[in-house]
Design an enzyme around this catalytic site. Structure first.
Site, PDB file in Angstrom:
ATOM      1  N   GLN A  90      15.013  77.694  34.176  1.00 46.69           N
ATOM      2  CA  GLN A  90      14.155  78.763  33.651  1.00 46.69           C
ATOM      3  C   GLN A  90      14.057  79.885  34.676  1.00 46.69           C
ATOM      4  OE1 GLN A  90      10.409  77.017  31.676  1.00 46.69           O
ATOM      5  NE2 GLN A  90      11.156  75.368  32.978  1.00 46.69           N
ATOM      6  N   ASN A  91      14.550  79.622  35.875  1.00 45.02           N
ATOM      7  CA  ASN A  91      14.378  80.592  36.959  1.00 45.02           C
ATOM      8  C   ASN A  91      15.368  81.738  36.831  1.00 45.02           C
ATOM      9  OD1 ASN A  91      12.512  78.788  37.834  1.00 45.02           O
ATOM     10  ND2 ASN A  91      13.781  77.929  39.477  1.00 45.02           N
ATOM     11  N   ASP A  93      16.084  83.510  39.566  1.00 41.26           N
ATOM     12  CA  ASP A  93      16.717  83.670  40.883  1.00 41.26           C
ATOM     13  C   ASP A  93      18.130  83.077  40.845  1.00 41.26           C
ATOM     14  OD1 ASP A  93      16.775  80.827  41.735  1.00 41.26           O
ATOM     15  OD2 ASP A  93      14.587  80.977  41.918  1.00 41.26           O
ATOM     16  N   HIS A 115      16.177  81.973  30.856  1.00 41.83           N
ATOM     17  CA  HIS A 115      15.257  83.117  30.841  1.00 41.83           C
ATOM     18  C   HIS A 115      15.859  84.349  31.509  1.00 41.83           C
ATOM     19  CE1 HIS A 115      11.532  80.271  30.282  1.00 41.83           C
ATOM     20  NE2 HIS A 115      12.203  80.471  29.170  1.00 41.83           N
ATOM     21  N   CYS A 142      22.654 104.594  32.905  1.00 38.47           N
ATOM     22  CA  CYS A 142      23.352 103.347  32.576  1.00 38.47           C
ATOM     23  C   CYS A 142      24.852 103.536  32.799  1.00 38.47           C
ATOM     24  CB  CYS A 142      23.065 102.988  31.127  1.00 38.47           C
ATOM     25  SG  CYS A 142      24.077 101.615  30.560  1.00 38.47           S
ATOM     26  N   GLY A 182       9.990  70.810  38.862  1.00 37.34           N
ATOM     27  CA  GLY A 182       9.251  72.013  39.261  1.00 37.34           C
ATOM     28  C   GLY A 182       8.853  72.927  38.129  1.00 37.34           C
ATOM     29  N   THR A 183       8.465  72.347  36.998  1.00 40.80           N
ATOM     30  CA  THR A 183       8.016  73.198  35.891  1.00 40.80           C
ATOM     31  C   THR A 183       6.713  72.645  35.316  1.00 40.80           C
ATOM     32  OG1 THR A 183       8.620  74.198  33.759  1.00 40.80           O
ATOM     33  CG2 THR A 183       9.647  72.075  34.274  1.00 40.80           C
ATOM     34  N   SER A 184       5.806  73.564  34.942  1.00 36.56           N
ATOM     35  CA  SER A 184       4.438  73.164  34.585  1.00 36.56           C
ATOM     36  C   SER A 184       4.288  72.706  33.138  1.00 36.56           C
ATOM     37  CB  SER A 184       3.490  74.344  34.817  1.00 36.56           C
ATOM     38  OG  SER A 184       3.842  75.410  33.949  1.00 36.56           O
ATOM     39  N   ALA A 227       9.463  69.394  45.945  1.00 36.00           N
ATOM     40  CA  ALA A 227      10.836  69.219  45.456  1.00 36.00           C
ATOM     41  C   ALA A 227      11.830  68.982  46.595  1.00 36.00           C
ATOM     42  CB  ALA A 227      11.246  70.442  44.634  1.00 36.00           C
TER      43      ALA A 227
HETATM   44  C1  BJW Z   1       6.265  72.430  42.756  1.00 37.71           C
HETATM   45  C2  BJW Z   1       6.220  72.884  44.041  1.00 37.71           C
HETATM   46  C3  BJW Z   1       7.069  72.259  44.930  1.00 37.71           C
HETATM   47  C4  BJW Z   1       4.794  74.030  42.986  1.00 37.71           C
HETATM   48  N1  BJW Z   1       7.867  71.272  44.506  1.00 37.71           N
HETATM   49  N2  BJW Z   1       7.067  71.450  42.346  1.00 37.71           N
HETATM   50  C5  BJW Z   1       5.387  76.686  20.865  1.00 37.71           C
HETATM   51  C6  BJW Z   1       6.741  76.513  20.603  1.00 37.71           C
HETATM   52  C7  BJW Z   1       7.657  77.534  20.863  1.00 37.71           C
HETATM   53  C8  BJW Z   1       7.232  78.745  21.406  1.00 37.71           C
HETATM   54  C9  BJW Z   1       5.885  78.912  21.657  1.00 37.71           C
HETATM   55  C10 BJW Z   1       4.989  77.912  21.397  1.00 37.71           C
HETATM   56  N3  BJW Z   1       3.767  78.354  21.735  1.00 37.71           N
HETATM   57  C11 BJW Z   1       3.904  79.619  22.217  1.00 37.71           C
HETATM   58  C12 BJW Z   1       5.183  79.982  22.195  1.00 37.71           C
HETATM   59  C13 BJW Z   1       5.711  81.307  22.643  1.00 37.71           C
HETATM   60  C14 BJW Z   1       5.914  81.488  24.119  1.00 37.71           C
HETATM   61  C15 BJW Z   1       5.156  80.504  24.963  1.00 37.71           C
HETATM   62  O1  BJW Z   1       5.626  79.470  25.376  1.00 37.71           O
HETATM   63  N4  BJW Z   1       3.923  80.865  25.318  1.00 37.71           N
HETATM   64  C16 BJW Z   1       3.082  79.996  26.150  1.00 37.71           C
HETATM   65  C17 BJW Z   1       2.336  80.843  27.170  1.00 37.71           C
HETATM   66  C18 BJW Z   1       2.182  79.186  25.255  1.00 37.71           C
HETATM   67  N5  BJW Z   1       7.329  81.360  24.393  1.00 37.71           N
HETATM   68  C19 BJW Z   1       8.141  82.403  24.223  1.00 37.71           C
HETATM   69  O2  BJW Z   1       7.755  83.495  23.834  1.00 37.71           O
HETATM   70  C20 BJW Z   1       9.617  82.171  24.479  1.00 37.71           C
HETATM   71  N6  BJW Z   1      10.385  82.564  23.363  1.00 37.71           N
HETATM   72  C21 BJW Z   1      10.271  81.928  22.202  1.00 37.71           C
HETATM   73  O3  BJW Z   1       9.497  81.009  22.027  1.00 37.71           O
HETATM   74  O4  BJW Z   1      11.134  82.380  21.217  1.00 37.71           O
HETATM   75  C22 BJW Z   1      11.060  81.792  19.898  1.00 37.71           C
HETATM   76  C23 BJW Z   1      11.546  80.378  19.838  1.00 37.71           C
HETATM   77  C24 BJW Z   1      10.834  79.436  19.116  1.00 37.71           C
HETATM   78  C25 BJW Z   1      11.282  78.118  19.025  1.00 37.71           C
HETATM   79  C26 BJW Z   1      12.460  77.735  19.629  1.00 37.71           C
HETATM   80  C27 BJW Z   1      13.172  78.675  20.338  1.00 37.71           C
HETATM   81  C28 BJW Z   1      12.699  79.976  20.459  1.00 37.71           C
HETATM   82  C29 BJW Z   1      10.098  83.015  25.648  1.00 37.71           C
HETATM   83  C30 BJW Z   1       9.529  82.571  26.955  1.00 37.71           C
HETATM   84  C31 BJW Z   1       9.928  83.516  28.080  1.00 37.71           C
HETATM   85  C32 BJW Z   1       9.319  83.101  29.393  1.00 37.71           C
HETATM   86  N7  BJW Z   1       9.488  84.124  30.338  1.00 37.71           N
HETATM   87  C33 BJW Z   1       8.940  83.933  31.671  1.00 37.71           C
HETATM   88  C34 BJW Z   1       8.937  85.298  32.441  1.00 37.71           C
HETATM   89  C35 BJW Z   1      10.266  85.926  32.525  1.00 37.71           C
HETATM   90  C36 BJW Z   1      11.036  85.548  33.732  1.00 37.71           C
HETATM   91  C37 BJW Z   1      10.479  86.131  34.990  1.00 37.71           C
HETATM   92  O5  BJW Z   1       9.857  87.201  35.016  1.00 37.71           O
HETATM   93  O6  BJW Z   1      10.697  85.487  36.018  1.00 37.71           O
HETATM   94  O7  BJW Z   1       9.672  82.917  32.357  1.00 37.71           O
HETATM   95  S1  BJW Z   1       7.253  83.354  31.711  1.00 37.71           S
HETATM   96  C38 BJW Z   1       7.438  82.366  33.136  1.00 37.71           C
HETATM   97  O8  BJW Z   1       7.126  81.009  32.747  1.00 37.71           O
HETATM   98  C39 BJW Z   1       8.944  82.415  33.503  1.00 37.71           C
HETATM   99  C40 BJW Z   1       9.209  80.951  33.748  1.00 37.71           C
HETATM  100  O9  BJW Z   1      10.600  80.691  33.606  1.00 37.71           O
HETATM  101  C41 BJW Z   1       8.342  80.241  32.760  1.00 37.71           C
HETATM  102  C42 BJW Z   1       8.062  78.812  33.081  1.00 37.71           C
HETATM  103  O10 BJW Z   1       7.266  78.722  34.227  1.00 37.71           O
HETATM  104  P1  BJW Z   1       7.502  77.499  35.240  1.00 37.71           P
HETATM  105  O11 BJW Z   1       8.871  77.602  35.799  1.00 37.71           O
HETATM  106  O12 BJW Z   1       7.125  76.238  34.590  1.00 37.71           O
HETATM  107  O13 BJW Z   1       6.498  77.909  36.425  1.00 37.71           O
HETATM  108  P2  BJW Z   1       4.938  77.532  36.601  1.00 37.71           P
HETATM  109  O14 BJW Z   1       4.408  78.450  37.641  1.00 37.71           O
HETATM  110  O15 BJW Z   1       4.238  77.499  35.312  1.00 37.71           O
HETATM  111  O16 BJW Z   1       4.960  76.029  37.166  1.00 37.71           O
HETATM  112  C43 BJW Z   1       5.486  75.712  38.437  1.00 37.71           C
HETATM  113  C44 BJW Z   1       5.337  74.216  38.661  1.00 37.71           C
HETATM  114  O17 BJW Z   1       5.920  73.907  39.912  1.00 37.71           O
HETATM  115  C45 BJW Z   1       3.865  73.741  38.706  1.00 37.71           C
HETATM  116  O18 BJW Z   1       3.713  72.579  37.885  1.00 37.71           O
HETATM  117  C46 BJW Z   1       3.661  73.365  40.168  1.00 37.71           C
HETATM  118  O19 BJW Z   1       2.795  72.251  40.361  1.00 37.71           O
HETATM  119  C47 BJW Z   1       5.051  73.007  40.591  1.00 37.71           C
HETATM  120  N8  BJW Z   1       5.289  73.187  42.028  1.00 37.71           N
HETATM  121  N9  BJW Z   1       5.220  73.879  44.107  1.00 37.71           N
HETATM  122  C48 BJW Z   1       7.794  70.904  43.185  1.00 37.71           C
HETATM  123  N10 BJW Z   1       7.079  72.605  46.239  1.00 37.71           N
END
Ligand code: BJW
Length: 243
Positions: A90-91, A93, A115, A142, A182-184, A227
């Site tokens: 999902q990263n 980077d 992503h 562009c 590493g995903t929440s 991690a």
């Molecule tokens: C450590 C650590 C260490 C710390 N060692 N661990 C239900 C079903 C389907 C969709 C939805 C739904 N409900 C809502 C939705 C829509 C929405 C959504 O999910 N919203 C939620 C807020 C509820 N989703 C969307 O809109 C997505 N598109 C979509 O659904 O299209 C339609 C579709 C439907 C059905 C099937 C298919 C498609 C698009 C999502 C786009 C996400 N974009 C982002 C930002 C862009 C990228 C960027 O700017 O970088 O992506 S949001 C952000 O969250 C980023 C990440 O990739 C993503 C996930 O976050 P991640 O990686 O889990 O990070 P954290 O911070 O949440 O967690 C970090 C974890 O690491 C923690 O647990 C820590 O404890 C841990 N940690 N240190 C190991 N040292």
């Protein structure tokens, strides 16, 4: 497990020990920025300057980051694994790619950025994707159409369809080991992958995270810690045939 299919899902937690912040932890990237101000197409339409500045800052931070022990361990697994190995991140980077320059992957390996990627931009007119390592501004012309303001970060924002979803649906039934690192579990569809893999295959499922994710109850095995410590240990267990 030998010659079987491994699918790994990574999130922001794997890059923490490389100095990149997570999204939802204290001090995470979203602090000071409401999500809807920087990570939706509507926000980009409303205030493209602000969104470009947010991603310019992150692109600059990435230049100073380096892969950590967890990225390197996965790269080692990708280099040694005799079966198929799909790494879905999902990263945005490029630390998995940089880790692979030290351990070139074996033939059955593929990496997917579901992503998008920080080091790419996309032309909103032609949809062409362009390597981009510098700052973007509303005035940047562009390279493909010459228009200023046509380029946007190649990032999947909320409400947009993540990349490669059709391919993931094809490989989930073939999964033998699913690792989530590493995903929440806050963001879908990625948070739902473990449920899909369980429904479609007989895969072993393991969560490796600092703390239990929102979907932790769906995993057969759970290992908690940084991690950089727990991933290399788990990879050694896989390579020793213990998983
Ligand atoms: C450590 C650590 C260490 C710390 N060692 N661990 C239900 C079903 C389907 C969709 C939805 C739904 N409900 C809502 C939705 C829509 C929405 C959504 O999910 N919203 C939620 C807020 C509820 N989703 C969307 O809109 C997505 N598109 C979509 O659904 O299209 C339609 C579709 C439907 C059905 C099937 C298919 C498609 C698009 C999502 C786009 C996400 N974009 C982002 C930002 C862009 C990228 C960027 O700017 O970088 O992506 S949001 C952000 O969250 C980023 C990440 O990739 C993503 C996930 O976050 P991640 O990686 O889990 O990070 P954290 O911070 O949440 O967690 C970090 C974890 O690491 C923690 O647990 C820590 O404890 C841990 N940690 N240190 C190991 N040292």
């Amino acid at each position: 497990m030998r010659n079987k299919t491994i699918i790994v899902l990574t999130g922001a937690g794997i890059s923490v020990e490389s100095g990149l912040a997570t999204f939802r932890d204290a001090g995470g990237l979203w602090c000071g920025h409401r999500i809807e101000d920087v990570a939706t197409p509507e926000a980009f339409g409303r205030d493209p300057k602000r969104v470009h500045e947010f991603y310019n800052l992150r692109r600059a931070q990435l230049k100073d980051a380096a892969p950590n022990a967890a990225h390197l361990a996965l790269a080692k697994l990708a280099a040694r694994w005799q079966g198929r190995f799909f790494l879905i991140t999902q990263n945005v980077d490029d630390l998995h790619e940089r880790a692979q320059t030290l351990h070139p992957p074996a033939i059955g390996y593929q990496l997917f950025h579901m992503h998008g990627e920080l080091n790419k931009a996309r032309c909103q007119a032609s949809e062409e994707i362009i390597d981009w390592r510098d700052d973007l501004t509303v005035a940047t012309p562009c390279p493909c159409c010459g228009k200023p303001g046509s380029l946007r970060p190649h990032i999947v924002w909320f409400g947009e369809m993540p990349l490669h979803m059709e391919f993931f649906a094809k490989i989930f039934p073939e999964c033998d080991l699913f690792m989530s690192i590493g995903t929440s579990g806050n963001v879908y569809p990625a948070a739902g992958f473990v449920r899909e893999v369980r429904a479609l295959s007989r895969s072993h499922t393991v969560e490796l995270n600092l703390e239990p994710s929102l979907v932790n109850s769906l995993f057969a095995e759970k290992i908690y810690g940084p991690a950089g410590e727990i991933v290399p240990r788990y990879v050694e267990r896989i390579l020793a045939g213990e998983v």
